[in-house]
Design an enzyme around this catalytic site. Structure first.
Site, PDB file in Angstrom:
ATOM      1  CB  CYS A  40      -0.746  -0.173   1.179  1.00  0.00           C
ATOM      2  SG  CYS A  40      -2.249   1.533   1.192  1.00  0.00           S
ATOM      3  CD  GLU A  55     -18.883  16.675  16.857  1.00  0.00           C
ATOM      4  OE1 GLU A  55     -19.570  15.787  16.533  1.00  0.00           O
ATOM      5  OE2 GLU A  55     -18.387  17.564  16.204  1.00  0.00           O
ATOM      6  CB  CYS A 108     -14.632  16.459   3.428  1.00  0.00           C
ATOM      7  SG  CYS A 108     -16.094  16.140   4.192  1.00  0.00           S
TER       8      CYS A 108
END
Length: 398
Positions: free
Chosen positions: A134, A284, A356
């Site tokens: 990897c 959060e 993202c």
């Protein structure tokens, strides 16, 4: 200068090359040409993929691109998403994480006869690629793959697939396996011996009722901007140290000398602890991360108010947000439609939006701009090496 119709001019969102006349060609890079017999002639930005598992392994989609082409893909994704909402701004040069720097990943494991296969799944498939190498994982995490196969070979029931969550904490690798039971003295001794032998910070298991530590000689922490923060199992952590540093630098630039900052979707406090000179309100929804943030803030004697709050169901109001010099917003991939509506109506002079997902970012950016904010610039960040996944930090101001 004109471009030939058979030349690859860009890379589409899913990774295919696109010719000037609109054809989609798998594993093509900008500058490649497609001959009359549909043969791909490699151009200057086409590189030899370094991993034997590419392109079958779904962990990477763009190993055939050099960094120039990958950067261009990232910029194009953001530019196109903004253009869909009639927006444009300065797009800075992407900051790319190097190979072998991923410090968190979720692999899958399953039994095949006496052997255990472990790795990522194929693109758009449930077929598991058994990793022999990897080029994205940190070597300290990849070094656990073969030993974990051996451990699971003695514990994993037949025909069951489990998830193996790996992360690098301050004291070493953190391993969480979910979807499997490991009862009895033999299993406990095997886990203890494995964890000790490989220098793990923690070995935890989730049998369906939440993660339970089976090995944790010292409390596990991750250090964020110099502050050790308790690290609950499977908590979110920026994928690479380089990616975290790039996003933190952008947020610090946007916040500047702000004295009061609201950090929304704060997680463990990646940005909360990056602003030591400010009073920070951190919100959060996930219970364990916000408790970890609160404990770390108290220990570090920071001026932080940690709020366990679901910002989708109960967004911070525009009236309250108007009391802050800067807002930091780092929502999940779905964006923050409800919270953005309140931000658009507030008077805070600056906003750092970390995203993202360029598509939901652009949707939210339109709402913010219609509410009176200006999108000043976007800093793209390529944390997921050779992936179509794009992250960014953006500055909005009034």
């Amino acid at each position: 200068m004109s471009v030939a119709e058979d030349e690859i001019v860009r890379v589409a969102a899913r990774g295919e090359g696109v010719t000037a006349d609109g054809r989609h060609i798998a594993f093509a890079a900008p500058g490649d040409r497609v001959s009359g017999h549909a043969v791909l002639v490699r151009g200057p930005h086409h590189r030899e993929p370094p991993c034997r598992h590419f392109p079958e392994c779904g962990g990477c989609q763009l190993q055939h691109l050099d960094d120039v082409a990958w950067s261009g893909f990232i910029v194009d994704r953001i530019t196109s998403a903004l253009a869909a909402h009639a927006l444009a701004t300065e797009i800075r040069t992407p900051i790319l994480s190097p190979p072998n720097t991923r410090r968190r990943a979720t692999l899958h494991a399953e039994r095949r006869g006496r052997q255990v296969r472990m790795g990522f799944t194929e693109q758009n498939s449930h077929n598991l690629i058994d990793l022999d190498e990897c080029h994205v994982l940190d070597p300290a995490l990849f070094a656990l793959v073969a030993p974990l196969r051996g451990l699971l070979a003695a514990m994993l029931p037949g025909k069951r697939r489990v998830n193996v969550h790996l992360a690098l904490a301050d004291r070493g690798p953190d391993v969480l396996i979910d979807g499997m039971e490991a009862e009895g003295l033999a299993a406990a001794e095997a886990i203890t011996a494995f964890s000790h032998r490989h220098g793990l910070a923690r070995f935890a298991m989730d049998e369906g009722l939440g993660a339970t530590s089976r090995w944790e000689p010292e409390p596990v922490t991750v250090t964020l901007s110099g502050v050790p923060v308790p690290f609950p199992p499977a908590s979110f952590l920026q994928a690479t140290p380089e990616g975290e540093a790039a996003l933190v630098a952008a947020v610090r630039e946007i916040a500047g000398p702000s004295r009061a900052v609201a950090d929304l979707f704060a997680g463990l406090g990646t940005f909360t602890f990056a602003l030591p000179g400010a009073k920070v309100y951190a919100a959060e929804a996930a219970r364990d991360p916000i408790l970890a943030l609160r404990a770390a803030g108290i220990q570090a004697q920071r001026q932080i108010f940690a709020d366990h709050r679901d910002l989708f169901r109960r967004p911070v109001t525009a009236k309250d947000l108007s009391n802050f010099d800067c807002i930091v917003l780092d929502p999940p991939r779905a964006g923050a439609r409800e919270q953005v509506a309140e931000i658009a109506a507030c008077k805070a002079p600056a906003l750092a939006y970390v995203s993202c997902n360029p598509s939901t970012f652009a949707r939210d950016a339109q709402v913010l701009c219609e509410g009176g904010y200006r999108l000043d610039w976007v800093q793209p960040v390529g944390q997921f090496r050779w992936s179509t996944h794009v992250e960014l930090a953006a500055r909005f101001s009034r």
